[in-house]
Design a protein around this motif. Sequence first.
Motif, PDB file in Angstrom:
ATOM      1  N   LEU A 161     -92.463 -33.080   8.236  1.00 24.11           N
ATOM      2  CA  LEU A 161     -92.555 -32.195   7.078  1.00 24.11           C
ATOM      3  C   LEU A 161     -94.001 -31.971   6.657  1.00 24.11           C
ATOM      4  O   LEU A 161     -94.246 -31.431   5.586  1.00 24.11           O
ATOM      5  N   THR A 162     -94.949 -32.368   7.488  1.00 28.03           N
ATOM      6  CA  THR A 162     -96.352 -32.190   7.137  1.00 28.03           C
ATOM      7  C   THR A 162     -96.880 -30.819   7.522  1.00 28.03           C
ATOM      8  O   THR A 162     -97.946 -30.433   7.069  1.00 28.03           O
ATOM      9  N   GLN A 178     -95.918 -26.531   8.260  1.00 27.49           N
ATOM     10  CA  GLN A 178     -94.976 -25.474   7.906  1.00 27.49           C
ATOM     11  C   GLN A 178     -93.951 -25.273   9.011  1.00 27.49           C
ATOM     12  O   GLN A 178     -92.763 -25.063   8.729  1.00 27.49           O
ATOM     13  N   ALA A 205     -91.323 -28.050   8.713  1.00 23.31           N
ATOM     14  CA  ALA A 205     -90.453 -27.861   7.554  1.00 23.31           C
ATOM     15  C   ALA A 205     -89.492 -26.700   7.770  1.00 23.31           C
ATOM     16  O   ALA A 205     -88.306 -26.787   7.425  1.00 23.31           O
ATOM     17  N   GLU A 206     -89.981 -25.607   8.362  1.00 21.90           N
ATOM     18  CA  GLU A 206     -89.099 -24.468   8.650  1.00 21.90           C
ATOM     19  C   GLU A 206     -88.036 -24.847   9.672  1.00 21.90           C
ATOM     20  O   GLU A 206     -86.875 -24.454   9.548  1.00 21.90           O
ATOM     21  N   ASN A 254     -82.022 -33.418   5.930  1.00 16.44           N
ATOM     22  CA  ASN A 254     -83.330 -33.030   6.463  1.00 16.44           C
ATOM     23  C   ASN A 254     -83.621 -31.560   6.202  1.00 16.44           C
ATOM     24  O   ASN A 254     -84.767 -31.180   5.956  1.00 16.44           O
ATOM     25  N   ARG A 306     -84.716 -31.359   2.655  1.00 10.60           N
ATOM     26  CA  ARG A 306     -86.091 -31.858   2.582  1.00 10.60           C
ATOM     27  C   ARG A 306     -87.080 -30.823   3.097  1.00 10.60           C
ATOM     28  O   ARG A 306     -88.164 -30.646   2.533  1.00 10.60           O
ATOM     29  N   GLY A 307     -86.720 -30.128   4.184  1.00 16.23           N
ATOM     30  CA  GLY A 307     -87.586 -29.075   4.708  1.00 16.23           C
ATOM     31  C   GLY A 307     -87.728 -27.919   3.733  1.00 16.23           C
ATOM     32  O   GLY A 307     -88.826 -27.398   3.532  1.00 16.23           O
ATOM     33  N   ALA A 366     -90.029 -29.013   0.993  1.00 18.30           N
ATOM     34  CA  ALA A 366     -91.427 -28.987   1.431  1.00 18.30           C
ATOM     35  C   ALA A 366     -91.956 -27.555   1.466  1.00 18.30           C
ATOM     36  O   ALA A 366     -93.108 -27.306   1.095  1.00 18.30           O
ATOM     37  N   LEU A 367     -91.128 -26.604   1.882  1.00 20.60           N
ATOM     38  CA  LEU A 367     -91.556 -25.208   1.890  1.00 20.60           C
ATOM     39  C   LEU A 367     -91.734 -24.669   0.474  1.00 20.60           C
ATOM     40  O   LEU A 367     -92.566 -23.803   0.232  1.00 20.60           O
TER      41      LEU A 367
END
Length: 137
Positions: free
Chosen positions: A8-9, A11, A14-15, A114, A117-118, A121-122
């Motif tokens: 998730l660090t 983009q 995360a996508e 997950n 979570r993604g 993060a976005l």
Amino acid sequence: MAFWNIDLTTQDGAESAAQNGGLACFIATGLGVLGIGMIVATQSAPALATMIAGAAGEALVFAIAGFRLRAGKGVIWGGAAALLIIIEIAAKLISLTGIGGIVINVVLLVVMINGVRGAWALRNDDLSVDDVAKVFD
């Protein structure tokens, strides 16, 4: 790489997690529609409408969550879908039926979490495409 181990660090990571969560929601939608078919085939008329309405509502939540997560959003809908899967797992554990269904639901739950979570993060906008390029500097 294992399906529970996500990045998730960046983009891209995360996508990818959010889109995989959307795919898990679509799989859960398909299982819900299959469940509606099983209800129609096996249940009698008095309980039929209530059971179909519940299963259809659940499938609708999964479908909406799938579309929202595939768009990189959907923290709330994805969380609701994950909560529904948790309730299903608990019901199957209490009734001691469907060990295969429990395993499938646990895998779907991990991928959905997950995905949420993604999407989270976005949402924070801490990720940029330049972060990926720093690796090669």
